[in-house]
Design a protein around this motif. Structure first.
Motif, PDB file in Angstrom:
ATOM      1  N   TRP A 170       6.931  -1.490  -1.593  1.00 13.46           N
ATOM      2  CA  TRP A 170       5.787  -2.394  -1.555  1.00 13.46           C
ATOM      3  C   TRP A 170       4.768  -2.073  -2.645  1.00 13.46           C
ATOM      4  CZ3 TRP A 170       5.847  -6.855   0.866  1.00 13.46           C
ATOM      5  CH2 TRP A 170       6.667  -7.024   1.982  1.00 13.46           C
ATOM      6  N   TRP A 171       5.143  -1.226  -3.621  1.00 17.83           N
ATOM      7  CA  TRP A 171       4.296  -1.040  -4.798  1.00 17.83           C
ATOM      8  C   TRP A 171       4.729  -1.964  -5.927  1.00 17.83           C
ATOM      9  CZ3 TRP A 171      -0.188  -0.369  -6.421  1.00 17.83           C
ATOM     10  CH2 TRP A 171      -1.022   0.675  -6.050  1.00 17.83           C
ATOM     11  N   ARG A 172       5.841  -2.655  -5.764  1.00 14.04           N
ATOM     12  CA  ARG A 172       6.284  -3.622  -6.771  1.00 14.04           C
ATOM     13  C   ARG A 172       6.509  -4.958  -6.077  1.00 14.04           C
ATOM     14  NH1 ARG A 172       4.873   0.197  -9.287  1.00 14.04           N
ATOM     15  NH2 ARG A 172       5.778   1.052 -11.200  1.00 14.04           N
ATOM     16  N   GLN A 173       5.506  -5.732  -5.807  1.00 16.27           N
ATOM     17  CA  GLN A 173       4.098  -5.477  -5.875  1.00 16.27           C
ATOM     18  C   GLN A 173       3.551  -5.319  -4.455  1.00 16.27           C
ATOM     19  OE1 GLN A 173       4.345  -5.149  -9.265  1.00 16.27           O
ATOM     20  NE2 GLN A 173       2.211  -5.810  -9.308  1.00 16.27           N
ATOM     21  N   PRO A 230       1.100   2.009  -1.367  1.00 17.97           N
ATOM     22  CA  PRO A 230      -0.211   2.590  -1.664  1.00 17.97           C
ATOM     23  C   PRO A 230      -0.692   3.410  -0.475  1.00 17.97           C
ATOM     24  CG  PRO A 230      -0.164   0.224  -2.162  1.00 17.97           C
ATOM     25  CD  PRO A 230       1.079   0.529  -1.383  1.00 17.97           C
ATOM     26  N   GLY A 231      -1.638   4.306  -0.733  1.00 15.91           N
ATOM     27  CA  GLY A 231      -2.147   5.150   0.339  1.00 15.91           C
ATOM     28  C   GLY A 231      -3.283   4.544   1.140  1.00 15.91           C
ATOM     29  N   PRO A 275       3.735   7.541  -0.198  1.00 11.71           N
ATOM     30  CA  PRO A 275       2.458   7.008  -0.685  1.00 11.71           C
ATOM     31  C   PRO A 275       2.207   7.431  -2.125  1.00 11.71           C
ATOM     32  CG  PRO A 275       2.070   8.910   0.720  1.00 11.71           C
ATOM     33  CD  PRO A 275       3.551   8.672   0.725  1.00 11.71           C
ATOM     34  N   SER A 276       1.731   6.487  -2.937  1.00  9.88           N
ATOM     35  CA  SER A 276       1.650   6.776  -4.370  1.00  9.88           C
ATOM     36  C   SER A 276       0.618   5.885  -5.032  1.00  9.88           C
ATOM     37  CB  SER A 276       3.032   6.561  -4.999  1.00  9.88           C
ATOM     38  OG  SER A 276       3.020   6.954  -6.360  1.00  9.88           O
ATOM     39  N   GLY A 277       0.520   6.028  -6.366  1.00  9.30           N
ATOM     40  CA  GLY A 277      -0.220   5.104  -7.205  1.00  9.30           C
ATOM     41  C   GLY A 277       0.737   4.118  -7.834  1.00  9.30           C
ATOM     42  N   PHE A 278       0.193   3.158  -8.563  1.00 12.25           N
ATOM     43  CA  PHE A 278       1.037   2.121  -9.162  1.00 12.25           C
ATOM     44  C   PHE A 278       1.846   2.658 -10.337  1.00 12.25           C
ATOM     45  CE2 PHE A 278       1.523  -1.410 -12.275  1.00 12.25           C
ATOM     46  CZ  PHE A 278       2.417  -2.163 -11.553  1.00 12.25           C
ATOM     47  N   LEU A 317      -4.101  -0.577 -10.314  1.00  9.15           N
ATOM     48  CA  LEU A 317      -3.913  -1.869  -9.678  1.00  9.15           C
ATOM     49  C   LEU A 317      -4.817  -1.942  -8.443  1.00  9.15           C
ATOM     50  CD1 LEU A 317      -2.281  -4.483  -9.979  1.00  9.15           C
ATOM     51  CD2 LEU A 317      -0.593  -3.517  -8.413  1.00  9.15           C
ATOM     52  N   LEU A 318      -5.962  -2.588  -8.606  1.00 12.60           N
ATOM     53  CA  LEU A 318      -6.942  -2.699  -7.522  1.00 12.60           C
ATOM     54  C   LEU A 318      -6.583  -3.872  -6.606  1.00 12.60           C
ATOM     55  CD1 LEU A 318     -10.191  -2.194  -9.635  1.00 12.60           C
ATOM     56  CD2 LEU A 318      -8.737  -0.464  -8.574  1.00 12.60           C
ATOM     57  N   PRO A 319      -6.931  -3.798  -5.322  1.00  9.21           N
ATOM     58  CA  PRO A 319      -7.705  -2.772  -4.618  1.00  9.21           C
ATOM     59  C   PRO A 319      -6.841  -1.706  -3.964  1.00  9.21           C
ATOM     60  CG  PRO A 319      -7.408  -4.613  -3.146  1.00  9.21           C
ATOM     61  CD  PRO A 319      -6.672  -4.968  -4.430  1.00  9.21           C
ATOM     62  N   PHE A 320      -5.599  -1.588  -4.378  1.00 11.77           N
ATOM     63  CA  PHE A 320      -4.644  -0.741  -3.649  1.00 11.77           C
ATOM     64  C   PHE A 320      -4.671   0.719  -4.091  1.00 11.77           C
ATOM     65  CE2 PHE A 320      -3.060  -5.095  -3.485  1.00 11.77           C
ATOM     66  CZ  PHE A 320      -2.899  -5.252  -2.129  1.00 11.77           C
ATOM     67  N   GLU A 321      -5.144   0.989  -5.305  1.00 10.02           N
ATOM     68  CA  GLU A 321      -5.220   2.367  -5.767  1.00 10.02           C
ATOM     69  C   GLU A 321      -6.279   3.142  -4.983  1.00 10.02           C
ATOM     70  OE1 GLU A 321      -3.218   3.595  -7.944  1.00 10.02           O
ATOM     71  OE2 GLU A 321      -2.695   2.082  -9.454  1.00 10.02           O
TER      72      GLU A 321
END
Length: 609
Positions: A283-286, A331-332, A358-361, A482-486
């Motif tokens: 779910w990080w892409r996207q 995302p976290g 859990p990670s960053g983009f 990638l806001l607001p998820f970061e």
């Protein structure tokens, strides 16, 4: 220092049946209490992290980016004459072929040799990148040499000038022909990946991108996109706001039954028809699912849909006699995910999800709160620490090749990787997942290579203790966020005169008997006056002695210096000051002018350095 030409960081081509779900024991750090569990469920909890500690995530192109590395008898880097223009190319390209399954097996062999126990291979972007029998595949309708098949994707890479488009097609057509080579040979590269893993004792898992938007700048014209994604009524309409690129937020809308049916069919195929034994939903892409501010009914509908996927994996586990963990790369920011329909907390606590990553983009995280996530998600789920290839958006300089780079690649620095892993493990991460590790090689930059030997034992906190490390912090305000998820970035910060600011970073405690020291480097704008810059670490009395330098704490491949826009101030502390878990750094501005803190770097290194 000589002003360098700038090379932008980029990716060249893109990228009730639920009971007893497998999960892991908690690695407690005193910040929470484990919830009760039966003996049977506790044993099943431990099975995920006990067997799967060192996960390597590879995208659909991982074998294909650098054939000169994985099939060197058939490919080599050369500067050749362009058959279209008649002129010599300016950069070397991988020449040779045809591409074969040998490259897949060699790559997996490297992973196995260097301690990877689980290979998480990505099967799709928007379309399937393997020869799917159930959903549209990436090369459906392509004939070898048909450049126009890819033309509509150039704008998705930001390429619009006519000659630049033709140059893109020169390289991209050659790249995609490597997939065609396998199709012509009757090889399904996804099935071959699982086969290679089985032969080498590596557990094969599969990752599905849930809303990939590499083709979002041309929904109708890019060959990347599923037919469903081309239909505006099937896309989200409320996810973009403010300065964000609207098309990059216009992914598939999972409130539509057609979308859920298509993606379930994609997932069903890789689970039932391929020899995998674990599934990651990426779910990080996207991080796009349902329209924001999803209702309770919408959230419940998505949870039920994910439970359907769990039924598939449980059925496959029963069929094969092997556990089939189900998890997510996310995302976290769990509340933000719930706003788009994903109730990660409930899915973890009830046992639907066996693991999360859990990670960053694109940039790795240095302050992912694994301890807080454990409190929120309970003891049943394995929580992995994800090491992304991007360090942060601090530009650095390679004096040997007179080249600056907008982002360091962590896989070129063992010290950065060891630090990033140690911090996540110190907060309770159950293992490590690597993401985009291979991108360092993809750019073919001089002096930068992915260090595959650094994959070994990085999930072991005791192995990491006493080894040199290079910590950093996230930097906001750049396209890599990638806001607001970061997670909100701690930097940059402008310090007013006679003021101070606190930062925190997760670190691993170090032995005190190995001549190690802690060096804190405060990076500021070079043209701003610095007269007094006291630094405190974990409540120590502020240290007022510092050393001005243009060098990084550790090289990252050939990148050894700051760019001329920045300068570092090194402050030294005893290594015993480092605590297991969260550590606090307080920086003061004792001068009369504001000072901009651009970055904060920390090194565990031998005192002689």
């Amino acid at each position: 220092m000589k002003k360098a030409r700038n090379t932008k960081t980029r990716r060249s081509f893109l990228r009730s049946t639920l009971l007893g779900a497998a999960s892991v024991p908690v690695l407690t750090n005193g910040s929470y209490a484990a919830e009760p569990a039966s003996v049977t469920s506790t044993l099943r909890q431990r099975s995920v992290a006990a067997k799967h500690r060192n996960l390597f995530n590879g995208d659909t192109c991982v074998f294909f980016y650098n054939p000169e590395l994985w099939q060197p008898e058939d490919y080599s880097l050369k500067v050749v004459r362009n058959s279209r223009t008649g002129k010599m190319n300016t950069q070397p390209t991988a020449e040779g072929g045809p591409f074969s399954a040998k490259a897949i097996h060699r790559y997996v062999e490297v992973l196995a040799t260097n301690g990877i126990d689980t290979f998480v291979i990505n099967a799709n972007a928007s379309r399937a990148w393997y020869p799917s029998k159930r959903i549209p595949s990436i090369l459906d309708g392509y004939q070898r040499g048909d450049r126009d098949f890819f033309r509509g994707h150039a704008i998705c890479q930001g390429i619009t000038e006519p000659e630049a488009v033709e140059e893109f097609l020169d390289s991209f057509t050659t790249f995609m022909n490597r997939y065609q080579d396998l199709l012509d040979a009757g090889v399904d590269w996804l099935a071959e990946t699982a086969k290679a893993c089985r032969q080498r004792g590596v557990s094969p898992w599969v990752s599905i991108r849930m809303n990939d938007l590499h083709g979002s700048n041309n929904f109708e014209g890019s060959f990347f996109n599923l037919p469903l994604l081309k239909q505006k009524e099937m896309r989200l309409s409320q996810s973009a706001y403010g300065p964000h690129n609207p098309s990059y937020r216009e992914g598939l809308n999972y409130e539509k039954p057609e979308v859920r049916a298509l993606m379930l069919e994609q997932i069903r195929e890789v689970v039932e028809d391929y020899d995998f034994e674990g599934l990651e939903l990426d779910w990080w892409r996207q991080p796009l699912c349902c329209e924001p501010n999803a209702s309770a009914e919408t959230v419940a509908m998505m949870s039920d849909w994910i439970r359907e996927i769990k039924v598939l994996t449980e059925r496959q586990a029963k069929k094969t006699g092997r556990p089939y963990p189900l998890g997510m790369r996310i995302p976290g920011r769990l509340n933000t995910l719930q706003s788009i329909g994903l109730d990660v907390v409930t899915l973890c606590r009830e046992g639907t999800l066996d693991f999360i990553c859990p990670s960053g983009f694109w940039c790795t995280t240095w302050d992912m709160p694994h301890d807080t996530l454990r409190q929120q998600l309970g003891d049943r789920v394995a929580i992995y620490g994800v090491l992304e290839d991007g360090v942060n958006s601090l530009a650095t300089f390679d004096p040997t090749h007179n080249r600056s780079q907008a982002m360091r690649y962590s896989s070129a620095s063992r010290e950065i990787l060891h630090a990033n892993a140690a911090g996540k493990l110190a907060l309770g991460a159950d293992g490590i997942e690597w993401f985009n590790f291979y991108c360092t090689d993809q750019g073919r930059y001089p002096g930068l290579r992915s260090d595959y030997a650094s994959l070994q034992k990085v999930y072991d906190r005791e192995y990491l203790r006493g080894k040199p490390k290079h910590y950093s912090l996230g930097i906001g305000g750049k396209s890599f966020n990638l806001l607001p998820f970061e997670l909100p970035a701690q930097l940059p910060v402008q310090l007013a005169p006679i003021s101070h600011h606190a930062f925190r970073v997760a670190m691993g405690a170090e032995p005190s008997d190995r001549t190690l020291e802690l060096v804190v480097q405060v990076v500021v704008k070079a043209d701003e006056p610095v007269t007094h810059l006291p630094v405190s670490f974990n409540g120590s009395w502020p240290q007022i002695r510092y050393e001005r330098t243009d060098r990084l704490l550790f090289p990252c491949g050939a990148l050894t210096h700051h760019t001329q826009e920045h300068v570092g101030y090194n402050v030294r502390f005893p290594v015993e000051a480092v605590q297991e878990g969260w550590n606090e750094i307080v920086v003061e501005n004792g001068g009369k002018e504001p000072v901009t803190l651009v970055a904060l770097e920390l090194a565990i290194r031998h005192q002689a350095q």
